[in-house]
Design an enzyme around this catalytic site. Sequence first.
Site, PDB file in Angstrom:
ATOM      1  N   SER A  36      55.267  46.621  29.202  1.00  0.00           N
ATOM      2  CA  SER A  36      54.770  47.484  28.341  1.00  0.00           C
ATOM      3  C   SER A  36      55.755  48.562  27.916  1.00  0.00           C
ATOM      4  O   SER A  36      56.406  48.908  28.970  1.00  0.00           O
ATOM      5  CB  SER A  36      53.400  48.186  28.643  1.00  0.00           C
ATOM      6  OG  SER A  36      53.625  48.569  30.251  1.00  0.00           O
ATOM      7  N   ARG A  90      52.726  38.028  29.128  1.00  0.00           N
ATOM      8  CA  ARG A  90      52.880  38.102  31.024  1.00  0.00           C
ATOM      9  C   ARG A  90      51.498  37.987  31.724  1.00  0.00           C
ATOM     10  O   ARG A  90      50.577  38.494  31.247  1.00  0.00           O
ATOM     11  CB  ARG A  90      53.580  39.406  31.365  1.00  0.00           C
ATOM     12  CG  ARG A  90      53.790  39.549  32.727  1.00  0.00           C
ATOM     13  CD  ARG A  90      54.359  40.893  32.725  1.00  0.00           C
ATOM     14  NE  ARG A  90      55.780  40.916  33.789  1.00  0.00           N
ATOM     15  CZ  ARG A  90      56.703  41.832  33.521  1.00  0.00           C
ATOM     16  NH1 ARG A  90      56.296  42.773  32.672  1.00  0.00           N
ATOM     17  NH2 ARG A  90      57.852  41.491  34.167  1.00  0.00           N
ATOM     18  N   THR A  91      51.186  37.251  32.823  1.00  0.00           N
ATOM     19  CA  THR A  91      50.305  37.132  33.374  1.00  0.00           C
ATOM     20  C   THR A  91      50.177  37.862  34.601  1.00  0.00           C
ATOM     21  O   THR A  91      51.398  37.854  35.107  1.00  0.00           O
ATOM     22  CB  THR A  91      49.979  35.759  34.037  1.00  0.00           C
ATOM     23  OG1 THR A  91      49.687  34.882  32.643  1.00  0.00           O
ATOM     24  CG2 THR A  91      48.528  35.639  34.818  1.00  0.00           C
ATOM     25  N   HIS A  92      49.408  38.862  35.037  1.00  0.00           N
ATOM     26  CA  HIS A  92      49.485  39.713  36.163  1.00  0.00           C
ATOM     27  C   HIS A  92      48.659  39.270  37.391  1.00  0.00           C
ATOM     28  O   HIS A  92      47.749  38.632  37.098  1.00  0.00           O
ATOM     29  CB  HIS A  92      48.942  41.314  35.785  1.00  0.00           C
ATOM     30  CG  HIS A  92      49.615  41.848  34.853  1.00  0.00           C
ATOM     31  ND1 HIS A  92      49.824  41.910  33.541  1.00  0.00           N
ATOM     32  CD2 HIS A  92      51.002  42.688  34.903  1.00  0.00           C
ATOM     33  CE1 HIS A  92      50.640  42.549  32.905  1.00  0.00           C
ATOM     34  NE2 HIS A  92      51.315  43.202  33.852  1.00  0.00           N
ATOM     35  N   GLU A 191      47.463  53.564  42.156  1.00  0.00           N
ATOM     36  CA  GLU A 191      47.687  54.190  43.633  1.00  0.00           C
ATOM     37  C   GLU A 191      46.695  55.314  44.024  1.00  0.00           C
ATOM     38  O   GLU A 191      46.650  56.209  42.977  1.00  0.00           O
ATOM     39  CB  GLU A 191      49.148  54.168  43.743  1.00  0.00           C
ATOM     40  CG  GLU A 191      49.987  52.915  44.027  1.00  0.00           C
ATOM     41  CD  GLU A 191      50.074  52.384  42.577  1.00  0.00           C
ATOM     42  OE1 GLU A 191      50.393  53.254  41.758  1.00  0.00           O
ATOM     43  OE2 GLU A 191      49.899  51.224  42.295  1.00  0.00           O
TER      44      GLU A 191
HETATM   45  N1  LIG Z   1      51.085  50.260  40.143  1.00  0.00           N
HETATM   46  C1  LIG Z   1      51.413  51.083  39.118  1.00  0.00           C
HETATM   47  N2  LIG Z   1      51.476  50.574  37.745  1.00  0.00           N
HETATM   48  C2  LIG Z   1      51.730  51.036  36.845  1.00  0.00           C
HETATM   49  N3  LIG Z   1      51.790  50.716  35.279  1.00  0.00           N
HETATM   50  C3  LIG Z   1      52.045  51.734  34.661  1.00  0.00           C
HETATM   51  I1  LIG Z   1      52.342  51.645  32.792  1.00  0.00           I
HETATM   52  N4  LIG Z   1      51.966  52.770  35.356  1.00  0.00           N
HETATM   53  C4  LIG Z   1      51.687  52.530  36.844  1.00  0.00           C
HETATM   54  C5  LIG Z   1      51.280  53.264  37.881  1.00  0.00           C
HETATM   55  O1  LIG Z   1      51.336  54.411  37.932  1.00  0.00           O
HETATM   56  N5  LIG Z   1      51.189  52.585  38.923  1.00  0.00           N
END
Ligand SMILES: Nc1nc2[nH]c(I)nc2c(=O)[nH]1
Length: 269
Positions: A36, A90-92, A191
Amino acid sequence: MTELLDDPQAAALAAAEHVAAATGVERHDIALVLGSGWGGAADLIGETVAELPSSEVPGFAKPAVEGHVGTLRSVRVRGTGTLALVLGARTHLYEGRGARAVVHGVRTAAAAGVRTVVLTNGCGGLREEWPAGTPVLISDHINLTATSPVEGANFVDLTDLYSARLRAVAREIDPSLPEGVYVQFRGPHYETPAEVRMAQRLGGDLVGMSTALEAIAAREAGLEVLGVSLVTNLAAGISATPLSHAEVIEAGQAAGPRISGLLAAVVAE
Ligand SMILES: Nc1nc2[nH]c(I)nc2c(=O)[nH]1
């Protein structure tokens, strides 16, 4: 029903053959995985030779969100004959399709002949001095997903996983680039402040939900890896005044020319 990814190597080969046939490019030299905030990079690095919807490529997911069609692009890098395979889909891990699906794009790129992969992402920052919009070279990672794309007794060595050579190339282009340790959480939730403090105590500088597993699979395939994060927000609890979503988007867009220019220069090396 046998799932194509039940045999990851065969799936990568089938995908690479499909890409070669669909783009007319027999062999690619470098792969870019766009996270992103990095979307504009493909336009800046050179001339698009061909573009295909990822959903047509064997083993790639159907678009997770209606209308968000991911694509694979074959781009001839400006000023060189280098052919870049740009993976915009992308696959997460949080999509629940497993580590094989997460790293299928990297394995496809390796089967397509690339020797180098540039992994980019948007992430949370753990340092106040790195505000939203800061690009950071990944020096190493901490994998908190409790999983791996590597299967069987294949004890892959991960020293120098994020190539010191490629980081030096990137720093020649932009000497002000900081470096940091990327911590991959599974997600999709962000988090807690306590988890952010834990990541800091573990030696992390960035938190995200991608990249680490792809890097491991790239190393297993023998590729050289460069990882670059774009701090898109300060992680939970770091800043007393959390950024508004609008400010996060604005900061990411403002960084566009700098990070896309960096990518263009790195792939042209
Ligand atoms: N784990 C995590 N992934 C993210 N991706 C993005 I854009 N911001 C964050 C974030 O604050 N934490």
